[in-house]
Design an enzyme around this catalytic site. Sequence first.
Site, PDB file in Angstrom:
ATOM      1  N   HIS A 280     -28.627  80.791 -54.845  1.00 50.58           N
ATOM      2  CA  HIS A 280     -28.232  81.990 -55.587  1.00 50.58           C
ATOM      3  C   HIS A 280     -29.498  82.753 -55.995  1.00 50.58           C
ATOM      4  CE1 HIS A 280     -26.344  84.392 -58.786  1.00 50.58           C
ATOM      5  NE2 HIS A 280     -25.160  83.995 -58.339  1.00 50.58           N
TER       6      HIS A 280
ATOM      7  N   GLU B 264     -16.847  83.367 -68.405  1.00 48.97           N
ATOM      8  CA  GLU B 264     -15.747  83.834 -67.564  1.00 48.97           C
ATOM      9  C   GLU B 264     -14.363  83.535 -68.137  1.00 48.97           C
ATOM     10  OE1 GLU B 264     -18.392  82.157 -66.471  1.00 48.97           O
ATOM     11  OE2 GLU B 264     -19.359  83.413 -64.954  1.00 48.97           O
TER      12      GLU B 264
ATOM     13  N   GLU C  67      -6.195  88.132 -59.136  1.00 52.08           N
ATOM     14  CA  GLU C  67      -6.595  86.762 -59.507  1.00 52.08           C
ATOM     15  C   GLU C  67      -6.476  86.576 -61.022  1.00 52.08           C
ATOM     16  OE1 GLU C  67     -10.589  84.819 -59.444  1.00 52.08           O
ATOM     17  OE2 GLU C  67      -9.991  84.129 -57.474  1.00 52.08           O
TER      18      GLU C  67
ATOM     19  N   ARG D 134     -23.679  79.447 -65.233  1.00 51.34           N
ATOM     20  CA  ARG D 134     -24.510  79.532 -66.450  1.00 51.34           C
ATOM     21  C   ARG D 134     -24.466  78.255 -67.273  1.00 51.34           C
ATOM     22  NH1 ARG D 134     -24.075  84.936 -66.062  1.00 51.34           N
ATOM     23  NH2 ARG D 134     -25.742  86.159 -67.011  1.00 51.34           N
TER      24      ARG D 134
ATOM     25  N   HIS E 255     -24.624  77.573 -59.334  1.00 46.31           N
ATOM     26  CA  HIS E 255     -25.123  78.752 -60.042  1.00 46.31           C
ATOM     27  C   HIS E 255     -24.623  78.922 -61.472  1.00 46.31           C
ATOM     28  CE1 HIS E 255     -21.218  80.454 -58.865  1.00 46.31           C
ATOM     29  NE2 HIS E 255     -21.403  81.341 -59.810  1.00 46.31           N
TER      30      HIS E 255
ATOM     31  N   ASP F 140     -13.086  87.378 -63.090  1.00 47.36           N
ATOM     32  CA  ASP F 140     -13.512  87.056 -64.454  1.00 47.36           C
ATOM     33  C   ASP F 140     -14.951  87.451 -64.749  1.00 47.36           C
ATOM     34  OD1 ASP F 140     -14.948  85.306 -62.914  1.00 47.36           O
ATOM     35  OD2 ASP F 140     -13.952  83.485 -63.634  1.00 47.36           O
TER      36      ASP F 140
END
Length: 387
Positions: free
Chosen positions: A243, A140, A126, A213, A211, A104
Amino acid sequence: MSTDASTMPVRAMLVLGTRPEAIKLAPLARAMAAGTQFEPVVVTTGQHREMLHQMLGMLGIDVRIALDVMRSRQRLSDLTARLVRELGEVLRAQRPDLVVVQGDTTTALAGALAAFYEKIPVAHVEAGLRTGVMDNPFPEELNRTLIGRIARWHFAPTATAARHLTDEGVAEEQVFTTGNTVIDNLLWVLAEGTGSSVFRTAAKRILVTLHRRENQGERMRGMGRALTRLAARGDVEIVLPLHKSPAVRDVLLPELEGHRGITLVEPLGYLDFAATLAECDLVLTDSGGIQEEAPSLSKPALVLRTTTERPEAVEAGAARLIGTDPEAIVSSAEQLLDDPVEYRKMASAGNPFGDGRAAARILAQLAEDFAADVPVGLTASGPYSTA
Ligand code: UD1
Ligand code: UDP
């Protein structure tokens, strides 16, 4: 166009740009390279730099073309534009028989879109994971949904993911339930057995990654505070591979650096990460891939998010979706640290994400379709019409 599999290998362009894509496409790249039916053409976009490069060699990925799109603090719109343009050029020069994208990410969406523009069929690995909330995870959920409109093959890791796609109107003959390739890779890496764990003490071991967003900023600061409260118990060792994202570091470094009981490390190579995961007692994460790996190693996972596109682990009892509130993080973690019955219940729930043979199933399906008399087109029902 179909390829005569008896004489010419199918040229499959694998497009990957971030750490999880490298991990999850590696089993396909290795299997293609080991056989004669496919010629893998691996293109790395460089959406990630250090975090991608540290993976490639150790995962046995042989890169054919390396783009270098990453910019510090890149914006999604700039990144997407650069990716579509540069991947379009690569596709026009290479003309592969198909393009394989995973998951994604912006790289996956741009790879699928650029392939569609060049009228090259797309295999989506996936496929079908959904939270049902278009801006969570951001961006995503939208990326994966859009790839679902473009792909010719949808390789869903679970029956639930496959059902999402058919419910959205994707033809059943284009959807294949294969398991998740992350399990193929985890088993492969653990069999290698060469990684080393970061944990150093005999305290209760907590592995943390953060991590996303949608968690960055105040929410992530609150998560950091929850970690310092857990560390203050004095009986835990928290390891957090940070990250590379500056948006993550800006928040977590001031909150956690120098704190007793908390070890911050640079992103770990996959061999070391797998060894560290295998040695931990508890996982706190907002990562997608780690939600899949933890149950395979019988590690309870607390998911620090408000939604998950991987409900299978929660339904199985191997993971809990606990949200982002610091109080909830501390109390859920303490319950597992202090209650062996609760702990054992989660640790023994099992892995719903596959048996380590996902890549073989994906390749078998692609090989069958390319060997068939019907030309492979952008849709299952026939070639894309250019008329
Ligand atoms: C991306 C994916 C996310 C995935 C995550 C895996 C998108 C929209 N998001 O998010 O789905 O979970 O990767 O980790 O595709 N950076 C470095 N060095 C690196 C990697 C990143 O400096 O090796 C910096 C970039 O310059 C950027 C920031 O980190 O400023 C974020 O990277 P980006 O790829 O934009 O998003 P991620 O949050 O990593
Ligand atoms: N991982 C790793 N080193 C680390 C942290 C994570 O190799 O320091 C691996 C982890 O095993 C998993 C993948 O990276 O397979 C997850 O990547 P990430 O959390 O960045 O992305 P997501 O899965 O959330 O998209």
